[in-house]
Design a protein around this motif. Structure first.
Motif, PDB file in Angstrom:
ATOM      1  N   MET A 194       0.843  -1.205   0.000  1.00 19.25           N
ATOM      2  CA  MET A 194       0.000   0.000   0.000  1.00 19.25           C
ATOM      3  C   MET A 194       0.881   1.260   0.000  1.00 19.25           C
ATOM      4  O   MET A 194       0.496   2.295  -0.528  1.00 19.25           O
ATOM      5  N   ASP A 195       2.066   1.142   0.639  1.00 14.77           N
ATOM      6  CA  ASP A 195       3.018   2.268   0.598  1.00 14.77           C
ATOM      7  C   ASP A 195       3.620   2.402  -0.799  1.00 14.77           C
ATOM      8  O   ASP A 195       3.677   3.494  -1.360  1.00 14.77           O
ATOM      9  N   LEU A 196       4.042   1.239  -1.348  1.00 16.84           N
ATOM     10  CA  LEU A 196       4.713   1.280  -2.650  1.00 16.84           C
ATOM     11  C   LEU A 196       3.803   1.883  -3.728  1.00 16.84           C
ATOM     12  O   LEU A 196       4.253   2.653  -4.576  1.00 16.84           O
ATOM     13  N   PHE A 197       2.534   1.535  -3.693  1.00 15.71           N
ATOM     14  CA  PHE A 197       1.600   2.003  -4.728  1.00 15.71           C
ATOM     15  C   PHE A 197       0.852   3.278  -4.332  1.00 15.71           C
ATOM     16  O   PHE A 197      -0.095   3.676  -4.998  1.00 15.71           O
ATOM     17  N   SER A 198       1.286   3.931  -3.234  1.00 17.56           N
ATOM     18  CA  SER A 198       0.511   5.076  -2.714  1.00 17.56           C
ATOM     19  C   SER A 198       0.634   6.331  -3.570  1.00 17.56           C
ATOM     20  O   SER A 198      -0.220   7.207  -3.524  1.00 17.56           O
ATOM     21  N   GLY A 199       1.739   6.443  -4.314  1.00 20.85           N
ATOM     22  CA  GLY A 199       1.966   7.685  -5.060  1.00 20.85           C
ATOM     23  C   GLY A 199       2.586   8.762  -4.181  1.00 20.85           C
ATOM     24  O   GLY A 199       2.942   9.838  -4.664  1.00 20.85           O
ATOM     25  N   ASN A 200       2.730   8.483  -2.907  1.00 20.27           N
ATOM     26  CA  ASN A 200       3.340   9.427  -1.972  1.00 20.27           C
ATOM     27  C   ASN A 200       4.829   9.088  -1.859  1.00 20.27           C
ATOM     28  O   ASN A 200       5.190   7.961  -1.469  1.00 20.27           O
ATOM     29  N   VAL A 201       5.680  10.047  -2.223  1.00 20.31           N
ATOM     30  CA  VAL A 201       7.113   9.749  -2.342  1.00 20.31           C
ATOM     31  C   VAL A 201       7.691   9.199  -1.032  1.00 20.31           C
ATOM     32  O   VAL A 201       8.473   8.239  -1.039  1.00 20.31           O
ATOM     33  N   ASN A 202       7.299   9.795   0.089  1.00 21.79           N
ATOM     34  CA  ASN A 202       7.849   9.333   1.367  1.00 21.79           C
ATOM     35  C   ASN A 202       7.444   7.899   1.665  1.00 21.79           C
ATOM     36  O   ASN A 202       8.261   7.081   2.095  1.00 21.79           O
ATOM     37  N   ARG A 203       6.188   7.584   1.398  1.00 19.90           N
ATOM     38  CA  ARG A 203       5.715   6.208   1.653  1.00 19.90           C
ATOM     39  C   ARG A 203       6.369   5.236   0.664  1.00 19.90           C
ATOM     40  O   ARG A 203       6.717   4.106   1.019  1.00 19.90           O
ATOM     41  N   MET A 204       6.554   5.683  -0.562  1.00 21.17           N
ATOM     42  CA  MET A 204       7.185   4.802  -1.559  1.00 21.17           C
ATOM     43  C   MET A 204       8.635   4.520  -1.162  1.00 21.17           C
ATOM     44  O   MET A 204       9.122   3.398  -1.264  1.00 21.17           O
ATOM     45  N   ARG A 205       9.313   5.570  -0.663  1.00 25.17           N
ATOM     46  CA  ARG A 205      10.704   5.394  -0.221  1.00 25.17           C
ATOM     47  C   ARG A 205      10.758   4.429   0.967  1.00 25.17           C
ATOM     48  O   ARG A 205      11.599   3.547   1.029  1.00 25.17           O
ATOM     49  N   LYS A 206       9.801   4.602   1.867  1.00 21.93           N
ATOM     50  CA  LYS A 206       9.731   3.708   3.049  1.00 21.93           C
ATOM     51  C   LYS A 206       9.569   2.252   2.585  1.00 21.93           C
ATOM     52  O   LYS A 206      10.224   1.343   3.110  1.00 21.93           O
ATOM     53  N   ALA A 207       8.736   2.054   1.572  1.00 24.10           N
ATOM     54  CA  ALA A 207       8.509   0.688   1.067  1.00 24.10           C
ATOM     55  C   ALA A 207       9.800   0.104   0.491  1.00 24.10           C
ATOM     56  O   ALA A 207      10.156  -1.046   0.771  1.00 24.10           O
ATOM     57  N   ILE A 208      10.506   0.901  -0.286  1.00 21.54           N
ATOM     58  CA  ILE A 208      11.749   0.400  -0.910  1.00 21.54           C
ATOM     59  C   ILE A 208      12.800   0.117   0.162  1.00 21.54           C
ATOM     60  O   ILE A 208      13.491  -0.909   0.123  1.00 21.54           O
ATOM     61  N   GLU A 209      12.893   1.020   1.145  1.00 25.61           N
ATOM     62  CA  GLU A 209      13.877   0.792   2.222  1.00 25.61           C
ATOM     63  C   GLU A 209      13.544  -0.486   2.988  1.00 25.61           C
ATOM     64  O   GLU A 209      14.430  -1.283   3.311  1.00 25.61           O
ATOM     65  N   ALA A 210      12.251  -0.698   3.236  1.00 23.49           N
ATOM     66  CA  ALA A 210      11.843  -1.885   3.999  1.00 23.49           C
ATOM     67  C   ALA A 210      12.141  -3.164   3.217  1.00 23.49           C
ATOM     68  O   ALA A 210      12.588  -4.162   3.786  1.00 23.49           O
ATOM     69  N   ILE A 211      11.927  -3.123   1.926  1.00 21.19           N
ATOM     70  CA  ILE A 211      12.141  -4.329   1.114  1.00 21.19           C
ATOM     71  C   ILE A 211      13.648  -4.629   0.994  1.00 21.19           C
ATOM     72  O   ILE A 211      14.061  -5.785   0.935  1.00 21.19           O
ATOM     73  N   LEU A 212      14.460  -3.569   0.989  1.00 20.09           N
ATOM     74  CA  LEU A 212      15.918  -3.771   0.951  1.00 20.09           C
ATOM     75  C   LEU A 212      16.410  -4.321   2.292  1.00 20.09           C
ATOM     76  O   LEU A 212      17.307  -5.169   2.347  1.00 20.09           O
ATOM     77  N   TYR A 213      15.796  -3.840   3.368  1.00 19.73           N
ATOM     78  CA  TYR A 213      16.213  -4.258   4.711  1.00 19.73           C
ATOM     79  C   TYR A 213      15.836  -5.713   4.964  1.00 19.73           C
ATOM     80  O   TYR A 213      16.583  -6.471   5.568  1.00 19.73           O
ATOM     81  N   GLU A 214      14.669  -6.114   4.474  1.00 16.90           N
ATOM     82  CA  GLU A 214      14.150  -7.471   4.743  1.00 16.90           C
ATOM     83  C   GLU A 214      13.557  -8.017   3.429  1.00 16.90           C
ATOM     84  O   GLU A 214      12.350  -7.964   3.210  1.00 16.90           O
ATOM     85  N   PRO A 215      14.421  -8.515   2.531  1.00 15.79           N
ATOM     86  CA  PRO A 215      13.933  -8.857   1.175  1.00 15.79           C
ATOM     87  C   PRO A 215      12.934 -10.018   1.129  1.00 15.79           C
ATOM     88  O   PRO A 215      12.069 -10.028   0.251  1.00 15.79           O
ATOM     89  N   GLN A 216      13.050 -10.972   2.055  1.00 12.89           N
ATOM     90  CA  GLN A 216      12.242 -12.210   1.959  1.00 12.89           C
ATOM     91  C   GLN A 216      12.231 -12.691   0.497  1.00 12.89           C
ATOM     92  O   GLN A 216      13.279 -12.716  -0.134  1.00 12.89           O
TER      93      GLN A 216
END
Ligand SMILES: O=P(O)(O)O[C@@H]1[C@@H](OP(=O)(O)O)[C@H](OP(=O)(O)O)[C@H](O)[C@H](OP(=O)(O)O)[C@H]1OP(=O)(O)O
Ligand SMILES: Nc1ncnc2c1ncn2[C@@H]1O[C@H](COP(=O)(O)OP(=O)(O)OP(=O)(O)O)[C@@H](O)[C@H]1O
Length: 229
Positions: A194-216
């Protein structure tokens, strides 16, 4: 998602020219697999072969497999028309020679993850498409693959399933709790589609950082075609 072993057979292969792939003179390299397909690289051709797989005990009908692949190709071509052909590789259906399936399965067994060995390729058809990790330069090529998951919340009819401690969450975030319970993961990711697809730059950045931190299994990075993450 519909499996090729089950799908109704609607279209006919007679209306399409399907070439048989000559695998004798081609070097095959195991790349990766998901729950539904095994992907092999044809090194010289800069293409990959996507082999649909089924449980070992279940034989899928070849005609049903063909129809399933035919529908998939149509679906991908509609997506390409919508998103741009420069972003999407159109696959081609190819015929795998009789008796090659057995040889391929034997050859790749040792490279496959043990938890995926319950399924194997046992059909006559596969998809051939451009290798997304290949390029024409001698410089190393880095490819980034994201499995973003569903970026919307279901409608009201079942949304009680997606409420945890009174908070409405997306499917991915709820599945993280289930995966913890089933010991498929050792910690919950802070990534949220929901962050990645939000269109909100801060939320999108948060999503990318989270996925890099914990790729699963949501992020893969390749150097040339070798996976680094
Ligand atoms: O249901 P989900 O969200 O767990 O997704 C499944 C994926 O699990 P994931 O949570 O990403 O680890 C699952 O991935 P893995 O096998 O866990 O790598 C498949 O992508 C599965 O797709 P399909 O049913 O085989 O076409 C996915 O199933 P579908 O959602 O496509 O039915
Ligand atoms: N065109 C391609 N070029 C390079 N690598 C690819 C290509 N297509 C797929 N792969 C690799 O093979 C992996 C498995 O492919 P794919 O996602 O098609 O399998 P799947 O079984 O359908 O996945 P799932 O069931 O998890 O959705 C991908 O995660 C990717 O790393």
């Amino acid at each position: 998602m519909q499996r090729w072993g089950w799908g109704p057979a609607r279209s006919s292969q007679r209306s399409m020219m399907i070439n048989t792939l000559d695998l004798q003179s081609t070097e095959l390299v195991y790349v990766a697999e998901g729950n539904a397909n095994i992907v092999l690289k044809l090194t010289k051709l800069k293409q990959v072969l996507r082999l649909p797989k089924l449980e070992k005990s279940k034989g899928g009908g070849d005609h049903e497999l063909f129809c399933y692949l035919h529908r998939s190709v149509k679906y991908i071509s509609i997506l390409a028309d919508m998103c741009g052909h420069e972003f999407i590789f159109l696959p081609r259906i190819v015929k795998i020679p009789e008796d090659e399936a057995k040889r391929i399965n034997e050859f790749i067994t040792n490279f496959r993850p043990v938890n995926r060995l319950g399924k194997e390729f046992n059909g006559k058809y596969a998809m051939l498409m451009q290798d997304a990790t290949a390029g024409s330069t001698s410089e190393p090529i880095y490819s980034v693959e994201i499995k973003p998951k569903q970026g919307w919340i279901f409608d009201n009819t079942i949304d009680h399933i997606f409420r945890l401690q009174g908070v409405k969450r997306c499917r991915y975030c709820c599945m993280q709790y289930l995966k913890m319970k089933m010991e498929k993961i050792s910690s919950r990711s802070k990534y949220c589609p929901m962050d990645l697809f939000s269109g909100n730059v801060n939320r999108m950045r948060k999503a990318i950082e989270a996925i890099l931190y914990e790729p699963q299994n949501n992020l893969r990075i390749f150097k040339n075609w070798k996976s680094c993450i």
